[in-house]
Design an enzyme around this catalytic site. Structure first.
Site, PDB file in Angstrom:
ATOM      1  N   HIS A  79      -4.506  -3.454   6.317  1.00  0.00           N
ATOM      2  CA  HIS A  79      -4.309  -3.678   4.879  1.00  0.00           C
ATOM      3  C   HIS A  79      -5.675  -4.079   4.321  1.00  0.00           C
ATOM      4  O   HIS A  79      -5.994  -5.257   4.178  1.00  0.00           O
ATOM      5  CB  HIS A  79      -3.275  -4.787   4.646  1.00  0.00           C
ATOM      6  N   ASP A  89       0.840  -1.203   0.000  1.00  0.00           N
ATOM      7  CA  ASP A  89       0.000   0.000   0.000  1.00  0.00           C
ATOM      8  C   ASP A  89       0.874   1.251   0.000  1.00  0.00           C
ATOM      9  O   ASP A  89       0.601   2.230  -0.699  1.00  0.00           O
ATOM     10  CB  ASP A  89      -0.902   0.004   1.243  1.00  0.00           C
TER      11      ASP A  89
HETATM   12  P1  NAD Z   1      -1.778 -18.562  -4.438  1.00  0.00           P
HETATM   13  O1  NAD Z   1      -3.124 -19.178  -4.349  1.00  0.00           O
HETATM   14  O2  NAD Z   1      -1.118 -18.418  -5.771  1.00  0.00           O
HETATM   15  O3  NAD Z   1      -0.762 -19.355  -3.507  1.00  0.00           O
HETATM   16  C1  NAD Z   1      -1.067 -19.672  -2.189  1.00  0.00           C
HETATM   17  C2  NAD Z   1      -0.305 -20.928  -1.841  1.00  0.00           C
HETATM   18  O4  NAD Z   1      -0.480 -21.171  -0.466  1.00  0.00           O
HETATM   19  C3  NAD Z   1      -0.802 -22.175  -2.572  1.00  0.00           C
HETATM   20  O5  NAD Z   1       0.293 -22.835  -3.170  1.00  0.00           O
HETATM   21  C4  NAD Z   1      -1.439 -23.007  -1.465  1.00  0.00           C
HETATM   22  O6  NAD Z   1      -1.326 -24.400  -1.689  1.00  0.00           O
HETATM   23  C5  NAD Z   1      -0.605 -22.550  -0.284  1.00  0.00           C
HETATM   24  N1  NAD Z   1      -1.217 -22.832   1.017  1.00  0.00           N
HETATM   25  C6  NAD Z   1      -2.506 -22.780   1.380  1.00  0.00           C
HETATM   26  N2  NAD Z   1      -2.648 -23.145   2.666  1.00  0.00           N
HETATM   27  C7  NAD Z   1      -1.414 -23.407   3.133  1.00  0.00           C
HETATM   28  C8  NAD Z   1      -0.904 -23.839   4.382  1.00  0.00           C
HETATM   29  N3  NAD Z   1      -1.699 -24.106   5.408  1.00  0.00           N
HETATM   30  N4  NAD Z   1       0.420 -24.016   4.505  1.00  0.00           N
HETATM   31  C9  NAD Z   1       1.249 -23.778   3.470  1.00  0.00           C
HETATM   32  N5  NAD Z   1       0.829 -23.380   2.258  1.00  0.00           N
HETATM   33  C10 NAD Z   1      -0.488 -23.202   2.091  1.00  0.00           C
HETATM   34  O7  NAD Z   1      -1.883 -17.136  -3.694  1.00  0.00           O
HETATM   35  P2  NAD Z   1      -0.926 -15.873  -3.809  1.00  0.00           P
HETATM   36  O8  NAD Z   1      -1.381 -15.029  -4.943  1.00  0.00           O
HETATM   37  O9  NAD Z   1       0.487 -16.302  -3.751  1.00  0.00           O
HETATM   38  O10 NAD Z   1      -1.349 -15.083  -2.483  1.00  0.00           O
HETATM   39  C11 NAD Z   1      -1.101 -15.613  -1.205  1.00  0.00           C
HETATM   40  C12 NAD Z   1      -1.747 -14.739  -0.132  1.00  0.00           C
HETATM   41  O11 NAD Z   1      -1.155 -13.441  -0.110  1.00  0.00           O
HETATM   42  C13 NAD Z   1      -3.245 -14.503  -0.347  1.00  0.00           C
HETATM   43  O12 NAD Z   1      -3.913 -14.589   0.907  1.00  0.00           O
HETATM   44  C14 NAD Z   1      -3.295 -13.077  -0.872  1.00  0.00           C
HETATM   45  O13 NAD Z   1      -4.534 -12.458  -0.622  1.00  0.00           O
HETATM   46  C15 NAD Z   1      -2.181 -12.451  -0.075  1.00  0.00           C
HETATM   47  N6  NAD Z   1      -1.647 -11.186  -0.577  1.00  0.00           N
HETATM   48  C16 NAD Z   1      -1.323 -10.226   0.346  1.00  0.00           C
HETATM   49  C17 NAD Z   1      -0.793  -9.031  -0.076  1.00  0.00           C
HETATM   50  C18 NAD Z   1      -0.457  -7.949   0.914  1.00  0.00           C
HETATM   51  O14 NAD Z   1      -0.182  -6.824   0.482  1.00  0.00           O
HETATM   52  N7  NAD Z   1      -0.447  -8.178   2.215  1.00  0.00           N
HETATM   53  C19 NAD Z   1      -0.574  -8.792  -1.427  1.00  0.00           C
HETATM   54  C20 NAD Z   1      -0.895  -9.791  -2.345  1.00  0.00           C
HETATM   55  C21 NAD Z   1      -1.452 -10.993  -1.899  1.00  0.00           C
HETATM   56  C1  LMR Z   2      -3.337  -6.643  -2.669  1.00  0.00           C
HETATM   57  O1  LMR Z   2      -3.432  -5.610  -2.006  1.00  0.00           O
HETATM   58  O2  LMR Z   2      -3.039  -6.637  -3.873  1.00  0.00           O
HETATM   59  C2  LMR Z   2      -3.554  -7.981  -2.000  1.00  0.00           C
HETATM   60  O3  LMR Z   2      -3.914  -7.820  -0.664  1.00  0.00           O
HETATM   61  C3  LMR Z   2      -4.495  -8.852  -2.733  1.00  0.00           C
HETATM   62  C4  LMR Z   2      -5.925  -8.406  -2.589  1.00  0.00           C
HETATM   63  O4  LMR Z   2      -6.749  -9.230  -2.246  1.00  0.00           O
HETATM   64  O5  LMR Z   2      -6.212  -7.229  -2.840  1.00  0.00           O
END
Ligand code: NAD
Ligand code: LMR
Length: 326
Positions: free
Chosen positions: A188, A160
């Site tokens: 967030h 952000d």
């Molecule tokens: P994705 O679905 O591509 O990958 C997630 C992975 O986590 C998968 O491989 C899944 O098998 C694994 N997983 C699920 N449960 C698990 C567990 N208990 N132990 C270990 N691995 C596990 O998702 P992504 O795009 O990589 O996003 C991951 C997370 O990050 C999501 O929750 C997304 O919303 C979040 N995210 C946060 C931010 C932020 O700014 N804070 C930004 C982008 C994404």
């Molecule tokens: C983001 O800010 O891009 C991540 O937290 C993914 C989402 O769900 O918005």
């Protein structure tokens, strides 16, 4: 004697963020190209074959500083002796959802992982929670790690923060490194409070001119994650990995004097009257010794105060929603 490798765990290692993050770490973007690292990749049992593919690709890069890559499906094994843990593994939201809609699906992961960190990680581990909703997931994890320092748990609001810098630089037709001191307060989520009041661009205080421009940029930033999902069909990944690297780098390097970065940290003892048991994003500074301190005595105008109260309220509601896991 050869330096002992720094041990780094990444959960969700078969997912899309990890597909960028792991290669950035292995290349030296977190600790520098000379620091030897050992990567611990954790994902669900059904994703182990995919993990093997990622491991092959890491091998195929022949990164000089990557000493070892190990694959795991059990968190207590994956976290054994780790110095850093990126908790990325969790379900992402899809279009039309708020991040907090994921709480009940993802919250339990952080009970198990908090316990596992408590049992087997280095006593000096630093933990960055990326999986959403990251603030409350981080709170769950730290509640289950009573033997670790709660101030060593962080939730990622750096994306952000970076989004705000990118947009401000565009608006002011300036380069991004000339934009300093924006801050993300709170969650967030779409209630994040974005503090533009201390922003300086090219050394001068920045002002929007019109109130409507501030409101428009606030909304754009609060909805940026959703806009990426709408356009890409998947949530942000490369920008999230980049922000994750920066979030931990910021505690390893002294913050330039008079500047700050945004980080979700444990609110206990905060000087702004925020509830003491939340993971709340504040403007922070570091001495570079793996620490992260809240910037003190910032002026908060009534406009920002109102937004901070709203995002705090949402975090308290999220905490209520997961009370059974705390
Ligand atoms: P994705 O679905 O591509 O990958 C997630 C992975 O986590 C998968 O491989 C899944 O098998 C694994 N997983 C699920 N449960 C698990 C567990 N208990 N132990 C270990 N691995 C596990 O998702 P992504 O795009 O990589 O996003 C991951 C997370 O990050 C999501 O929750 C997304 O919303 C979040 N995210 C946060 C931010 C932020 O700014 N804070 C930004 C982008 C994404
Ligand atoms: C983001 O800010 O891009 C991540 O937290 C993914 C989402 O769900 O918005």
């Amino acid at each position: 004697v050869a330096a002992k490798p720094v041990r780094i765990a990444v959960t969700g290692a078969a997912g899309q963020i990890a597909y960028s993050l792991l290669f950035r770490i292995a290349q030296g973007d977190l600790l520098g190209p000379q620091a030897p690292v050992e990567l611990h990749l954790l994902d669900l049992p059904q994703s182990q074959e995919m993990l093997r593919g990622v491991q092959m690709e890491l091998d195929d890069c022949a990164f000089p500083s990557l000493r070892l890559t190990k694959l795991f499906s059990r968190p207590e094994e994956a976290f054994e002796g780790v110095d850093y843990a990126f908790l990325v593994g969790a379900k992402p939201r899809s279009l039309g959802m708020e991040r907090k809609d994921l709480l009940l699906e993802n919250g339990e992961i952080f009970v198990e992982q908090g316990r596992a960190l408590n049992q087997t990680a280095s006593r000096d581990v630093r933990v960055l929670v990326v999986g959403n909703p990251c603030n409350t997931n981080c709170l769950i994890a730290l509640h289950h790690a009573p033997n670790l320092n709660p101030r060593h748990f962080f939730a990622m609001t750096r994306l952000d923060h970076n989004r705000a810098i990118g947009q401000l630089a565009r608006l002011a037709r300036s380069s991004v490194d000339e934009v300093v001191n924006v801050a993300i307060w709170g969650n967030h989520s779409s209630t994040q409070a974005i503090d533009f009041s201390h922003v300086k661009i090219q050394g001068k205080p920045f002002s929007f001119g019109r109130e409507s421009s501030r409101e428009a940029l606030t909304q754009l930033l609060q909805q940026r994650g959703a806009s990426v999902i709408q356009a890409r069909g998947k949530s942000s990944a490369a920008s999230a990995a980049h922000a994750a690297i920066q979030a931990l780098r910021s505690i390893l390097e002294p913050t330039p004097a008079g500047q700050w970065f945004s980080q979700g940290i444990y609110s206990q003892g905060n000087p702004y009257g925020i509830d003491e048991d939340l993971i709340f994003s504040f403007p922070c500074q570091s001495s570079g010794r793996k620490d992260c301190e809240i910037v003190q005595r910032l002026q908060i105008d009534s406009y920002l105060q109102e937004k901070i109260s709203l995002t705090q309220k949402e975090l308290i509601e999220e905490r209520e929603c997961v009370r059974r896991w705390l």
